[in-house]
Write an enzyme that holds these catalytic residues in place. Structure first.
Site, mmCIF file in Angstrom:
data_model
loop_
_atom_site.group_PDB
_atom_site.id
_atom_site.type_symbol
_atom_site.label_atom_id
_atom_site.label_comp_id
_atom_site.label_asym_id
_atom_site.label_seq_id
_atom_site.Cartn_x
_atom_site.Cartn_y
_atom_site.Cartn_z
ATOM 1 N N LYS A 1 0.851 -1.203 0.000
ATOM 2 C CA LYS A 1 0.000 0.000 0.000
ATOM 3 C C LYS A 1 0.887 1.254 0.000
ATOM 4 C CE LYS A 1 -3.856 -2.401 2.189
ATOM 5 N NZ LYS A 1 -4.670 -2.705 3.363
ATOM 6 N N ASP B 1 -10.952 3.290 4.117
ATOM 7 C CA ASP B 1 -11.366 1.881 4.039
ATOM 8 C C ASP B 1 -12.886 1.761 3.924
ATOM 9 O OD1 ASP B 1 -9.365 -0.126 4.119
ATOM 10 O OD2 ASP B 1 -8.924 0.320 6.213
ATOM 11 N N GLN C 1 -4.470 -1.280 9.645
ATOM 12 C CA GLN C 1 -4.524 -2.615 9.055
ATOM 13 C C GLN C 1 -5.176 -3.608 10.023
ATOM 14 O OE1 GLN C 1 -3.768 -3.285 5.911
ATOM 15 N NE2 GLN C 1 -4.038 -5.498 6.017
#
Ligand code: GUN
Length: 288
Positions: free
Chosen positions: A54, A121, A98
């Protein structure tokens, strides 16, 4: 029987990433560098790889990214404090923590602590609710990427039967909502579903997102159907593989995504898109 067209997630991704680079350069002209803050707690090796990819993708496409690698013993309070700092940082347009988090940390609490305006997200309840009511601000990256793949290959969704296998908050549930929004008749199957094949054999589109190998074989697929594989598993030899039995599925399906090279690259691409759009909104608000 003809073999399925293999959907090229790398090619679709590259096209979208090129657009991200162009738009990031336009923002730079206005003095705004899109910024993503990534937070990783603990030392799960798979999460470390995802996070590294990422950050690398940001660097390659004109986004700024920071990575906080916090030790596994980090307390929930310390993590919440770090999130508060990132929420207040005007150079950060997207925050990604994460998952999964270590067991002693309540991930719901952590997700809710992220400013909904920076939740690239799309996991915050405000964003999940907005998605459900058809006015999503940030669509969760993996299901959003799947929709972009269907669009890129002109695969019709409206009026079609879609089956999503898996009911996670990250993929299964938002995937079902996006397909529903696009006009599909959607069934969500999961580990308690009595006869999975009875559902998948009637489906025009199947999305497998369970995290288990070979949940879908060619015998369970309607001829000509589109099969999307969100799985990221390992074979006994340690090779990356998805949730579907690809060799038998391609014999029956009309379209199928491979692993690797299907959905995977799209997830990171949509993260770039969400972060860029957050920065664009920030820039527009500060122009006024
Ligand atoms: N873990 C697995 N997939 C994801 C994702 O899309 N976002 C975050 N934050 N964690 C994940």
């Amino acid at each position: 029987m003809n073999q399925a067209t293999v959907i090229d997630g790398v090619a679709v991704s590259n096209k979208l990433r090129h657009e991200v680079s162009t738009r990031a350069a336009e923002l730079l002209n206005k003095g705004v560098v899109p910024g993503l803050a990534v937070v990783l707690v603990g030392d799960d090796p798979a999460s470390a790889v995802y996070v590294r990819n990422k950050v690398k993708a940001c660097e390659q496409h004109g986004l700024r990214s920071t990575l906080d690698r916090l030790p596994a013993e980090t307390t929930e309070g310390d993590l919440l404090n770090r999130i508060a700092e990132l929420n207040a940082d005007a150079t950060v347009h997207g925050i990604l923590v994460q998952l999964p988090l270590p067991k002693h940390i309540d991930s719901h609490k952590v997700i809710e602590a992220i400013s909904a305006e920076k939740d690239v997200d799309g996991f915050h309840v405000a964003n999940a609710g907005a998605l459900m009511t058809g006015s999503a601000r940030f669509k969760p990256c993996t299901p959003y990427g799947v929709m972009k793949l269907l669009e890129a290959y002109n695969i019709p969704v409206s009026g079609k039967q879609a089956v999503v296998i898996g009911r996670s908050n990250i993929v299964g549930k938002p995937m079902a909502l996006l397909l529903l929004e696009a006009g599909a008749t959607v069934t969500i199957c999961h580990s308690k579903t009595a006869d999975l094949a009875a559902h998948t054999r009637n489906a025009d589109i199947v999305v497998a997102a369970v995290g288990k190998r070979k949940v879908l074989t060619g015998a369970m697929v309607k001829p000509g159907a589109t099969v999307i594989d969100v799985g990221m598993n390992k074979t006994d030899e340690g090779k990356l593989c998805g949730d579907i039995d690809f060799p038998s599925v391609v014999e029956v399906a009309g379209y199928a995504t491979p692993v690797p090279g299907g959905v995977g690259p799209m997830t990171i691409t949509m993260l770039l898109v969400n972060t860029l759009e957050s920065a664009e909104l920030f820039a527009a608000q500060n122009e006024k």
